[in-house]
Design a protein around this motif. Structure first.
Motif, PDB file in Angstrom:
ATOM      1  N   THR A   2      54.176  35.240 -17.128  1.00  0.00           N
ATOM      2  CA  THR A   2      52.733  35.139 -17.320  1.00  0.00           C
ATOM      3  C   THR A   2      52.405  33.964 -18.234  1.00  0.00           C
ATOM      4  OG1 THR A   2      52.519  37.511 -17.047  1.00  0.00           O
ATOM      5  CG2 THR A   2      50.704  36.397 -18.117  1.00  0.00           C
ATOM      6  N   ARG A   3      51.393  33.203 -17.841  1.00  0.00           N
ATOM      7  CA  ARG A   3      50.975  32.036 -18.615  1.00  0.00           C
ATOM      8  C   ARG A   3      49.485  32.136 -18.938  1.00  0.00           C
ATOM      9  NH1 ARG A   3      52.782  27.347 -20.037  1.00  0.00           N
ATOM     10  NH2 ARG A   3      51.450  25.543 -20.142  1.00  0.00           N
ATOM     11  N   ILE A   4      49.132  31.751 -20.155  1.00  0.00           N
ATOM     12  CA  ILE A   4      47.739  31.754 -20.609  1.00  0.00           C
ATOM     13  C   ILE A   4      47.089  30.443 -20.209  1.00  0.00           C
ATOM     14  CG2 ILE A   4      46.215  31.817 -22.610  1.00  0.00           C
ATOM     15  CD1 ILE A   4      48.549  33.341 -24.039  1.00  0.00           C
ATOM     16  N   GLU A   5      45.893  30.550 -19.633  1.00  0.00           N
ATOM     17  CA  GLU A   5      45.117  29.367 -19.301  1.00  0.00           C
ATOM     18  C   GLU A   5      43.800  29.423 -20.063  1.00  0.00           C
ATOM     19  OE1 GLU A   5      44.836  29.295 -15.043  1.00  0.00           O
ATOM     20  OE2 GLU A   5      46.942  28.700 -14.843  1.00  0.00           O
ATOM     21  N   VAL A   6      43.363  28.263 -20.554  1.00  0.00           N
ATOM     22  CA  VAL A   6      42.131  28.170 -21.335  1.00  0.00           C
ATOM     23  C   VAL A   6      41.194  27.166 -20.672  1.00  0.00           C
ATOM     24  CG1 VAL A   6      41.119  27.612 -23.581  1.00  0.00           C
ATOM     25  CG2 VAL A   6      43.417  28.607 -23.469  1.00  0.00           C
ATOM     26  N   ASP A   7      39.970  27.594 -20.433  1.00  0.00           N
ATOM     27  CA  ASP A   7      38.929  26.691 -19.952  1.00  0.00           C
ATOM     28  C   ASP A   7      38.245  26.133 -21.205  1.00  0.00           C
ATOM     29  OD1 ASP A   7      36.580  25.471 -19.070  1.00  0.00           O
ATOM     30  OD2 ASP A   7      36.276  26.942 -17.470  1.00  0.00           O
ATOM     31  N   ARG A   8      38.635  24.946 -21.579  1.00  0.00           N
ATOM     32  CA  ARG A   8      38.141  24.333 -22.826  1.00  0.00           C
ATOM     33  C   ARG A   8      36.634  24.083 -22.790  1.00  0.00           C
ATOM     34  NH1 ARG A   8      41.904  24.936 -26.708  1.00  0.00           N
ATOM     35  NH2 ARG A   8      43.950  24.707 -25.789  1.00  0.00           N
ATOM     36  N   THR A  16      37.700  35.802 -31.336  1.00  0.00           N
ATOM     37  CA  THR A  16      38.037  37.138 -30.830  1.00  0.00           C
ATOM     38  C   THR A  16      39.493  37.193 -30.401  1.00  0.00           C
ATOM     39  OG1 THR A  16      35.763  37.426 -30.082  1.00  0.00           O
ATOM     40  CG2 THR A  16      37.409  38.899 -29.134  1.00  0.00           C
ATOM     41  N   CYS A  17      39.950  36.173 -29.697  1.00  0.00           N
ATOM     42  CA  CYS A  17      41.337  36.151 -29.232  1.00  0.00           C
ATOM     43  C   CYS A  17      42.317  36.165 -30.404  1.00  0.00           C
ATOM     44  CB  CYS A  17      41.591  34.943 -28.334  1.00  0.00           C
ATOM     45  SG  CYS A  17      41.179  33.356 -29.076  1.00  0.00           S
ATOM     46  N   GLU A  18      42.018  35.410 -31.433  1.00  0.00           N
ATOM     47  CA  GLU A  18      42.882  35.367 -32.611  1.00  0.00           C
ATOM     48  C   GLU A  18      42.917  36.721 -33.309  1.00  0.00           C
ATOM     49  OE1 GLU A  18      43.690  32.627 -36.519  1.00  0.00           O
ATOM     50  OE2 GLU A  18      41.649  32.701 -35.743  1.00  0.00           O
ATOM     51  N   ALA A  19      41.783  37.397 -33.372  1.00  0.00           N
ATOM     52  CA  ALA A  19      41.730  38.709 -34.019  1.00  0.00           C
ATOM     53  C   ALA A  19      42.568  39.734 -33.264  1.00  0.00           C
ATOM     54  CB  ALA A  19      40.282  39.184 -34.119  1.00  0.00           C
ATOM     55  N   LEU A  20      42.582  39.638 -31.937  1.00  0.00           N
ATOM     56  CA  LEU A  20      43.300  40.609 -31.121  1.00  0.00           C
ATOM     57  C   LEU A  20      44.770  40.264 -30.913  1.00  0.00           C
ATOM     58  CD1 LEU A  20      40.533  41.280 -28.484  1.00  0.00           C
ATOM     59  CD2 LEU A  20      41.338  42.847 -30.257  1.00  0.00           C
ATOM     60  N   ALA A  21      45.102  38.984 -30.923  1.00  0.00           N
ATOM     61  CA  ALA A  21      46.487  38.556 -30.689  1.00  0.00           C
ATOM     62  C   ALA A  21      46.834  37.374 -31.598  1.00  0.00           C
ATOM     63  CB  ALA A  21      46.675  38.182 -29.220  1.00  0.00           C
ATOM     64  N   PRO A  22      46.931  37.621 -32.897  1.00  0.00           N
ATOM     65  CA  PRO A  22      47.136  36.530 -33.853  1.00  0.00           C
ATOM     66  C   PRO A  22      48.481  35.814 -33.727  1.00  0.00           C
ATOM     67  CG  PRO A  22      47.303  38.654 -34.948  1.00  0.00           C
ATOM     68  CD  PRO A  22      46.809  38.913 -33.554  1.00  0.00           C
ATOM     69  N   ALA A  23      49.454  36.437 -33.087  1.00  0.00           N
ATOM     70  CA  ALA A  23      50.739  35.773 -32.883  1.00  0.00           C
ATOM     71  C   ALA A  23      50.673  34.746 -31.748  1.00  0.00           C
ATOM     72  CB  ALA A  23      51.822  36.811 -32.582  1.00  0.00           C
ATOM     73  N   ASP A  29      39.509  25.676 -38.415  1.00  0.00           N
ATOM     74  CA  ASP A  29      38.223  25.670 -39.126  1.00  0.00           C
ATOM     75  C   ASP A  29      37.100  24.991 -38.336  1.00  0.00           C
ATOM     76  OD1 ASP A  29      39.388  27.000 -41.238  1.00  0.00           O
ATOM     77  OD2 ASP A  29      39.796  25.171 -42.382  1.00  0.00           O
ATOM     78  N   ASP A  30      37.469  24.141 -37.393  1.00  0.00           N
ATOM     79  CA  ASP A  30      36.472  23.460 -36.557  1.00  0.00           C
ATOM     80  C   ASP A  30      36.164  24.232 -35.280  1.00  0.00           C
ATOM     81  OD1 ASP A  30      36.205  21.290 -38.318  1.00  0.00           O
ATOM     82  OD2 ASP A  30      37.943  20.279 -37.443  1.00  0.00           O
ATOM     83  N   GLY A  31      36.763  25.414 -35.127  1.00  0.00           N
ATOM     84  CA  GLY A  31      36.514  26.231 -33.950  1.00  0.00           C
ATOM     85  C   GLY A  31      37.318  25.845 -32.730  1.00  0.00           C
ATOM     86  N   VAL A  32      38.382  25.078 -32.934  1.00  0.00           N
ATOM     87  CA  VAL A  32      39.219  24.646 -31.820  1.00  0.00           C
ATOM     88  C   VAL A  32      40.371  25.633 -31.648  1.00  0.00           C
ATOM     89  CG1 VAL A  32      40.687  22.800 -30.917  1.00  0.00           C
ATOM     90  CG2 VAL A  32      38.618  22.236 -32.206  1.00  0.00           C
ATOM     91  N   LEU A  33      40.505  26.134 -30.429  1.00  0.00           N
ATOM     92  CA  LEU A  33      41.536  27.114 -30.128  1.00  0.00           C
ATOM     93  C   LEU A  33      42.880  26.451 -29.876  1.00  0.00           C
ATOM     94  CD1 LEU A  33      42.517  29.972 -29.329  1.00  0.00           C
ATOM     95  CD2 LEU A  33      41.734  29.452 -27.011  1.00  0.00           C
ATOM     96  N   ALA A  34      43.905  26.996 -30.507  1.00  0.00           N
ATOM     97  CA  ALA A  34      45.284  26.605 -30.225  1.00  0.00           C
ATOM     98  C   ALA A  34      45.999  27.825 -29.658  1.00  0.00           C
ATOM     99  CB  ALA A  34      45.989  26.134 -31.498  1.00  0.00           C
ATOM    100  N   VAL A  35      46.682  27.627 -28.553  1.00  0.00           N
ATOM    101  CA  VAL A  35      47.506  28.682 -27.980  1.00  0.00           C
ATOM    102  C   VAL A  35      48.911  28.449 -28.518  1.00  0.00           C
ATOM    103  CG1 VAL A  35      48.387  29.726 -25.876  1.00  0.00           C
ATOM    104  CG2 VAL A  35      46.059  28.825 -25.926  1.00  0.00           C
TER     105      VAL A  35
END
Length: 64
Positions: A2-8, A16-23, A29-35
């Motif tokens: 399984t692979r995570i895909e992000v629509d930037r 929300t994603c970080e709160a549910l799956a912080p690992a 701080d700028d609101g940019v998501l890192a997988v």
């Protein structure tokens, strides 16, 4: 595997994603998501699925 895909274009960095799956997800701080793990390990999959479902903009998806 399984692979995570992000629509930037849809991601707003709500965290929300970080709160549910912080690992697996991190929002800076700028609101940019890192997988942190594009192919999550088995013990993180339930949390990742929860994060995908809870994403308010539907920016996350899973692909096999």
């Amino acid at each position: 595997m399984t692979r995570i895909e992000v629509d930037r274009d849809r991601c707003v960095g709500s965290g929300t994603c970080e709160a549910l799956a912080p690992a697996v997800f991190e929002v800076d701080d700028d609101g940019v998501l890192a997988v942190l793990r594009a192919e999550p390990v088995a013990h993180d999959l339930a949390d990742v699925r929860d994060a995908v479902t809870a994403c308010p903009t539907r920016a996350l998806s899973l692909a096999d």
